[in-house]
Write a protein that holds these residues in place. Structure first.
Motif, mmCIF file in Angstrom:
data_model
loop_
_atom_site.group_PDB
_atom_site.id
_atom_site.type_symbol
_atom_site.label_atom_id
_atom_site.label_comp_id
_atom_site.label_asym_id
_atom_site.label_seq_id
_atom_site.Cartn_x
_atom_site.Cartn_y
_atom_site.Cartn_z
ATOM 1 N N SER A 32 0.793 -1.236 0.000
ATOM 2 C CA SER A 32 0.000 0.000 0.000
ATOM 3 C C SER A 32 0.825 1.287 0.000
ATOM 4 O O SER A 32 0.309 2.348 -0.341
ATOM 5 C CB SER A 32 -0.938 0.023 1.212
ATOM 6 O OG SER A 32 -0.196 -0.143 2.414
ATOM 7 N N ASN A 33 2.130 1.196 0.358
ATOM 8 C CA ASN A 33 2.928 2.416 0.463
ATOM 9 C C ASN A 33 4.400 2.192 0.127
ATOM 10 O O ASN A 33 4.925 1.077 0.290
ATOM 11 C CB ASN A 33 2.867 2.990 1.893
ATOM 12 C CG ASN A 33 1.495 3.484 2.278
ATOM 13 O OD1 ASN A 33 0.982 4.446 1.722
ATOM 14 N ND2 ASN A 33 0.883 2.803 3.244
ATOM 15 N N PHE A 34 5.044 3.263 -0.329
ATOM 16 C CA PHE A 34 6.502 3.354 -0.318
ATOM 17 C C PHE A 34 6.889 4.105 0.952
ATOM 18 O O PHE A 34 6.217 5.060 1.356
ATOM 19 C CB PHE A 34 7.032 4.145 -1.522
ATOM 20 C CG PHE A 34 7.173 3.344 -2.779
ATOM 21 C CD1 PHE A 34 8.042 2.261 -2.836
ATOM 22 C CD2 PHE A 34 6.477 3.703 -3.927
ATOM 23 C CE1 PHE A 34 8.196 1.531 -4.009
ATOM 24 C CE2 PHE A 34 6.621 2.981 -5.097
ATOM 25 C CZ PHE A 34 7.476 1.888 -5.141
ATOM 26 N N TYR A 35 7.993 3.693 1.578
ATOM 27 C CA TYR A 35 8.541 4.411 2.723
ATOM 28 C C TYR A 35 9.983 4.784 2.396
ATOM 29 O O TYR A 35 10.828 3.897 2.181
ATOM 30 C CB TYR A 35 8.497 3.560 3.988
ATOM 31 C CG TYR A 35 7.093 3.273 4.483
ATOM 32 C CD1 TYR A 35 6.455 4.145 5.358
ATOM 33 C CD2 TYR A 35 6.412 2.126 4.067
ATOM 34 C CE1 TYR A 35 5.162 3.885 5.804
ATOM 35 C CE2 TYR A 35 5.124 1.861 4.513
ATOM 36 C CZ TYR A 35 4.515 2.741 5.376
ATOM 37 O OH TYR A 35 3.231 2.492 5.817
ATOM 38 N N MET A 36 10.271 6.078 2.359
ATOM 39 C CA MET A 36 11.638 6.524 2.132
ATOM 40 C C MET A 36 12.209 7.031 3.453
ATOM 41 O O MET A 36 11.636 7.896 4.103
ATOM 42 C CB MET A 36 11.698 7.631 1.072
ATOM 43 C CG MET A 36 13.117 8.081 0.769
ATOM 44 S SD MET A 36 13.252 9.090 -0.727
ATOM 45 C CE MET A 36 13.146 7.830 -1.985
ATOM 46 N N ILE A 37 13.350 6.461 3.835
ATOM 47 C CA ILE A 37 14.027 6.839 5.076
ATOM 48 C C ILE A 37 15.249 7.679 4.700
ATOM 49 O O ILE A 37 16.139 7.211 3.999
ATOM 50 C CB ILE A 37 14.470 5.596 5.876
ATOM 51 C CG1 ILE A 37 13.319 4.587 5.991
ATOM 52 C CG2 ILE A 37 14.993 6.004 7.240
ATOM 53 C CD1 ILE A 37 12.098 5.102 6.680
ATOM 54 N N GLY A 38 15.267 8.911 5.162
ATOM 55 C CA GLY A 38 16.396 9.791 4.878
ATOM 56 C C GLY A 38 17.166 10.111 6.145
ATOM 57 O O GLY A 38 16.574 10.255 7.222
ATOM 58 N N ILE A 80 6.064 -1.413 11.022
ATOM 59 C CA ILE A 80 5.419 -1.369 9.705
ATOM 60 C C ILE A 80 5.427 -2.758 9.068
ATOM 61 O O ILE A 80 4.419 -3.203 8.491
ATOM 62 C CB ILE A 80 6.123 -0.350 8.782
ATOM 63 C CG1 ILE A 80 5.935 1.071 9.312
ATOM 64 C CG2 ILE A 80 5.585 -0.447 7.350
ATOM 65 C CD1 ILE A 80 6.749 2.120 8.571
ATOM 66 N N HIS A 81 6.547 -3.461 9.214
ATOM 67 C CA HIS A 81 6.643 -4.822 8.658
ATOM 68 C C HIS A 81 5.626 -5.755 9.318
ATOM 69 O O HIS A 81 4.908 -6.485 8.621
ATOM 70 C CB HIS A 81 8.055 -5.356 8.851
ATOM 71 C CG HIS A 81 8.218 -6.787 8.426
ATOM 72 N ND1 HIS A 81 8.194 -7.185 7.106
ATOM 73 C CD2 HIS A 81 8.365 -7.919 9.167
ATOM 74 C CE1 HIS A 81 8.346 -8.493 7.036
ATOM 75 N NE2 HIS A 81 8.444 -8.966 8.277
ATOM 76 N N ASP A 82 5.568 -5.687 10.636
ATOM 77 C CA ASP A 82 4.648 -6.568 11.362
ATOM 78 C C ASP A 82 3.192 -6.252 11.016
ATOM 79 O O ASP A 82 2.359 -7.166 10.918
ATOM 80 C CB ASP A 82 4.857 -6.413 12.882
ATOM 81 C CG ASP A 82 6.204 -6.945 13.337
ATOM 82 O OD1 ASP A 82 6.804 -7.741 12.588
ATOM 83 O OD2 ASP A 82 6.669 -6.530 14.427
ATOM 84 N N GLY A 83 2.883 -5.000 10.806
ATOM 85 C CA GLY A 83 1.511 -4.620 10.493
ATOM 86 C C GLY A 83 1.082 -4.956 9.082
ATOM 87 O O GLY A 83 -0.119 -4.888 8.754
ATOM 88 N N ASN A 84 2.045 -5.307 8.223
ATOM 89 C CA ASN A 84 1.717 -5.614 6.828
ATOM 90 C C ASN A 84 2.081 -7.049 6.450
ATOM 91 O O ASN A 84 2.187 -7.365 5.255
ATOM 92 C CB ASN A 84 2.455 -4.654 5.892
ATOM 93 C CG ASN A 84 1.886 -3.250 5.917
ATOM 94 O OD1 ASN A 84 0.964 -2.913 5.184
ATOM 95 N ND2 ASN A 84 2.448 -2.413 6.789
ATOM 96 N N LYS A 85 2.258 -7.929 7.435
ATOM 97 C CA LYS A 85 2.655 -9.301 7.147
ATOM 98 C C LYS A 85 1.640 -10.035 6.285
ATOM 99 O O LYS A 85 1.996 -10.893 5.468
ATOM 100 C CB LYS A 85 2.871 -10.063 8.462
ATOM 101 C CG LYS A 85 4.236 -9.824 9.071
ATOM 102 C CD LYS A 85 4.457 -10.711 10.284
ATOM 103 C CE LYS A 85 5.853 -10.536 10.835
ATOM 104 N NZ LYS A 85 6.086 -11.402 12.036
ATOM 105 N N SER A 86 0.380 -9.689 6.439
ATOM 106 C CA SER A 86 -0.667 -10.393 5.685
ATOM 107 C C SER A 86 -0.565 -10.127 4.178
ATOM 108 O O SER A 86 -1.078 -10.913 3.373
ATOM 109 C CB SER A 86 -2.052 -9.966 6.199
ATOM 110 O OG SER A 86 -2.238 -8.571 6.022
#
Length: 422
Positions: A32-38, A80-86
């Motif tokens: 559902s999303n891209f996450y950019m870490i700067g 975020i990883h745990d919330g999107n495991k499904s």
């Protein structure tokens, strides 16, 4: 621009390097999303940018206002990883060094990223980089993309974009405004022409409008950057040559000529030479910056391209009888550099068949007419210099330039010159 008679100053307050800039990024994705870490250069600050992937044709970007530590950022990514495991969890995509911009053709938005860079110089501690590799990524997840995203026209537009080679002649900096001269970077006065030399201004418009900052994007300048070391006697210097090409009215040699209705001339290039005295860190340093600007003759004229004629005729239009576009051009130069403006006209004086000389006469007439409306101290200073004539004689190059400079002294030559050569 400095005043006419001002000499190079011994400068101690040079532009400071801040750790507030984000300089390295890691891109992750979920369905559902891209996450950019700067992160900042010294790894003291970590920020998060979220890009929605659920919309097939819209671009929604959200910036997390929190500044994280490295461990806090790792904890956030784990959540975020745990919330999107499904739906597959969080997946690492790539390391990158800034966003070039976002673009949309017929279907989805695409994101342009710098994935490799190389350092090409340093100005007062500010690193300057060139791009060595870039990538383009579609924003929507494949499960929500429409058939338009795979259409023939969409692929054609995408190929045209990918044909632009960002690894040639583009450069950028995170902490130094390379689109401005050194003198402007030292000045507290804000220029009203911030994006003249920023070639990805259109591509970054959407993200800037949504976030109201440029933490995540780079500002690309198109031109030339070279830094070398040299010695004169017992002194060492660093010489930096920078060319910035305007994004307005740019084009190939014969397709873009003259001026447009907005006063923009074809192939407008600002060239800056910066000389730094090479002294130990902490000592006052003497810096000299000289700026010159060149561009096409600011009249309405053109040339028809022909493979059979290497010197196509010059077609001079008479549609601007009052030289309004020419006037606009010099008003723009005054805003950029101040007065006086010195015009160094390099086109030929005599020709067997009149070509360039037609422009020479018309240009002189235009300047004469424009100057009638200016007070004496603000009038355009017009100097003819037949470059072709002096390049053919037997004087050495140094003698030619000495002659040219002696001709300029009657105008009290400042550190910015306007050059016109076709």
């Amino acid at each position: 621009m400095t005043s006419e008679n001002e000499q190079p100053d011994r400068i101690t307050e040079v532009p400071k390097v801040s750790n507030a800039y984000l300089q390295k990024f890691r891109l992750y994705e979920t369905r559902s999303n891209f996450y950019m870490i700067g992160r900042s250069k010294n790894r003291s600050a970590w920020r998060v940018l979220k890009i929605d992937r659920s919309e097939p044709t819209e671009l929604n970007i959200t910036e997390d206002p929190t500044t994280y530590t490295e461990s806090e950022c790792c904890d956030l990514l784990k959540r975020i990883h745990d919330g999107n495991k499904s739906t597959g969890g969080l997946r690492f995509v790539c390391t990158c060094y800034g966003i070039v911009g976002f673009i949309k053709f017929l279907g989805p938005y695409y994101m342009l990223l710098i994935t490799k860079r190389r350092k090409i110089g340093v100005i007062c501690g500010h690193a300057i980089y060139a791009i060595t590799k870039s990538e383009i990524l579609p924003i929507p997840h494949s499960t929500v993309q429409t058939s338009v995203a795979y259409s023939k026209n969409e692929n054609r537009y995408k190929k045209l974009l990918c044909s632009v080679d960002l690894t040639k002649d583009f450069y950028f900096s995170y902490s130094y405004r390379v689109m401005h001269s050194f003198q402007k970077n030292l000045s507290t006065h804000e220029s009203g022409n911030e994006t003249l030399f920023v070639w990805n201004e259109f591509l970054t418009g959407t993200i800037h409008n949504q976030l109201r900052n440029n933490l995540w994007t780079v500002q690309l300048v198109y031109g030339y950057f070279k830094m070398v070391k040299l010695s004169i006697g017992d002194k060492d210097f660093k010489l930096t040559l920078i060319a910035r090409r305007s994004r307005h009215y740019a084009g190939t040699r014969y397709l873009k000529r003259g001026v447009n209705e907005k006063g923009r001339v074809a192939n407008d290039v600002e060239t800056e030479q910066i000389v730094f005295e090479d002294v130990p860190e902490g000592f006052p340093v003497q810096i000299s910056s000289v700026v010159q600007n060149r561009g096409s003759i600011p009249l309405f004229w053109s040339q028809e391209t022909s493979r059979l004629n290497i010197k196509p005729d010059i077609i001079l239009s008479k549609k601007d009888h009052k030289y309004d576009a020419t006037r606009l051009h010099f008003e723009n130069l005054t805003k950029r550099y101040g007065n006086p403006i010195i015009i160094l006209n390099l086109i030929k004086t005599k020709e067997k068949k009149p070509r360039e000389s037609l422009l020479r006469v018309e240009f002189a007439h235009a300047i004469e007419l424009i100057n009638k409306d200016f007070p004496e101290e603000n009038r355009l200073k017009f100097l003819h210099w037949d470059l072709n004539k002096y390049s053919r004689n037997h004087l050495c190059i140094e003698s030619n330039w000495l002659l040219l400079l002696s001709s300029c002294t009657k105008f009290k030559l400042p550190r910015a010159i306007k050059l016109f050569q076709g």
